[in-house]
Design an enzyme around this catalytic site. Structure first.
Site, mmCIF file in Angstrom:
data_model
loop_
_atom_site.group_PDB
_atom_site.id
_atom_site.type_symbol
_atom_site.label_atom_id
_atom_site.label_comp_id
_atom_site.label_asym_id
_atom_site.label_seq_id
_atom_site.Cartn_x
_atom_site.Cartn_y
_atom_site.Cartn_z
ATOM 1 N N ARG A 321 -30.875 10.888 -62.934
ATOM 2 C CA ARG A 321 -29.773 10.982 -61.964
ATOM 3 C C ARG A 321 -29.227 12.412 -61.940
ATOM 4 N NH1 ARG A 321 -25.878 7.702 -59.288
ATOM 5 N NH2 ARG A 321 -23.676 8.231 -59.672
ATOM 6 N N TYR A 354 -20.646 17.805 -62.303
ATOM 7 C CA TYR A 354 -21.749 18.680 -61.892
ATOM 8 C C TYR A 354 -21.328 20.074 -61.418
ATOM 9 C CZ TYR A 354 -24.290 14.274 -61.983
ATOM 10 O OH TYR A 354 -24.842 13.096 -62.377
#
Length: 373
Positions: A321, A354
């Site tokens: 992912r 992220y």
């Protein structure tokens, strides 16, 4: 006991047993002006104590509270509750508290339990702050049931701050590394090639992927409809709602992935025919035998395949992912697009997890300043 005093006032003397910690008698004593007031006060003290300190009298054990918690969890989740929650309870919480009496548990005991978690290891790996916070959240929910059921006056977990986040270097595969990984998968194991490719090119969570049925693929729009997740509760397979409302989404897929899925479906139909298992649009996409798939096999196989290439770093199943996000960032996609594709509840989650992968814009900006002078 009610007693008239020499000064004409009335004494209310109520014996409520002993304190479970200090061992001292609990005996409130108050003076009032009339007998009627004394009778009313005595009744009020007894009723209030009965409501607010029921646990002191009943000495309810932690195991009793845990049973109530499971009843509440089943009601809240329509007969199901996450498998990882029961694992955390059985692995970490129950061994520590199973002999405890509820009224003896204080905030300091909860803090000692957290220190215990920080000092222990799970499968030779130290528990992360995130894992410990998750365990503490479950414990907090258990005690909340005690308050809700009026067997506790307060939750000993209240006002205990979460441990700080730990920022570790994120592992992911570049496109070239992923291609190298695919080469390690034997040609006769199409299931695994299809599963890992789907994970890498969609960023879906493992539970979401294992909950997919063939009907969830829209071939004309080239989209996957994510609307459920697969898990096992007490050994039984169940499909539950995804992690959050925003996890219910549609993911666009590329043509090559769609052809790979078609290829696996054809092979799966032949496999089911040999097993004597009925196959239809309601079949789970990544099922390969007469029972629903578990994620363990897909986790283990990554290490197994990587063992044939000492130069390729091993990553976890969930890191696929992360790899997908790194791929999107490298292609220049914005936060909002990535948030929708991953099914995050907020853009803040995407940025927190992220943000460090996005290229630093300051260098390019500074270089433009050369044109000024």
């Amino acid at each position: 006991m009610i007693k008239e005093l020499e000064n004409g006032k009335w004494l209310v003397d109520v014996s409520l047993g002993t304190d479970p910690i200090t061992g001292e008698r609990i005996r409130p004593r108050r003076e009032v002006s009339t007998k009627k007031e004394a009778e009313e006060l005595e009744a009020e003290i007894k009723n209030k104590y009965k409501q607010n300190h029921r646990v002191l009298k009943e000495k309810i054990e932690f195991l009793d509270l845990l049973e109530l918690f499971y009843e509440h969890s089943e009601a809240a989740h329509k007969g199901t509750y996450p498998e990882n929650m029961t694992y955390s309870i059985n692995k970490h919480i129950l061994p520590y508290f199973k002999k405890s009496i509820l009224q003896s548990i204080r905030k300091k005991d909860i803090l000692n339990f957290r220190k215990h978690l920080q000092s222990k290891t799970d499968k030779e790996k130290k528990l992360s702050n995130k894992t410990i916070n998750n365990i503490m959240t479950i414990l907090n929910q258990i005690f909340n049931v005690g308050v809700l059921e009026e067997i506790l006056t307060s939750n000993p977990c209240d006002n205990i701050k979460r441990l700080p986040k730990e920022y570790k270097k994120m592992k992911f595969w570049t496109p070239q590394e992923f291609k190298e990984f695919l080469k390690l998968i034997p040609t006769d194991q199409l299931l695994f090639k299809t599963f890992y490719t789907t994970a890498y090119l969609t960023g879906m969570r493992c539970g979401e992927m294992l909950g997919l049925k063939w009907i969830d693929i829209d071939r004309y729009k080239k989209e996957i409809d994510v609307n459920k997740a697969s898990t096992f509760i007490n050994g039984e397979h169940v499909l539950i709602e995804p992690k959050t409302k925003t996890s219910i989404r549609r993911i666009s897929i590329n043509s090559k992935l769609l052809r790979l899925l078609d290829q696996w479906r054809h092979e799966q139909e032949e496999l089911f025919n040999d097993l004597g298992v009925f196959h239809s649009d309601q079949t789970l996409i990544f099922q390969y035998k007469d029972t629903p798939p578990r994620k363990d096999i897909f986790s283990r196989k990554i290490k197994y395949f990587c063992s044939n290439d000492e130069n390729l770093k091993v990553i976890r199943l969930h890191d696929l992912r992360h790899s997908h996000v790194a791929l999107l960032i490298d292609q220049g996609e914005e936060y909002h697009t990535i948030k929708e594709r991953l099914g995050h509840a907020s853009i803040r989650t995407t940025i927190d997890v992220y943000g460090h992968l996005f290229p630093n814009k300051q260098k390019a900006m500074a270089e433009k300043l050369d044109d000024i002078i």
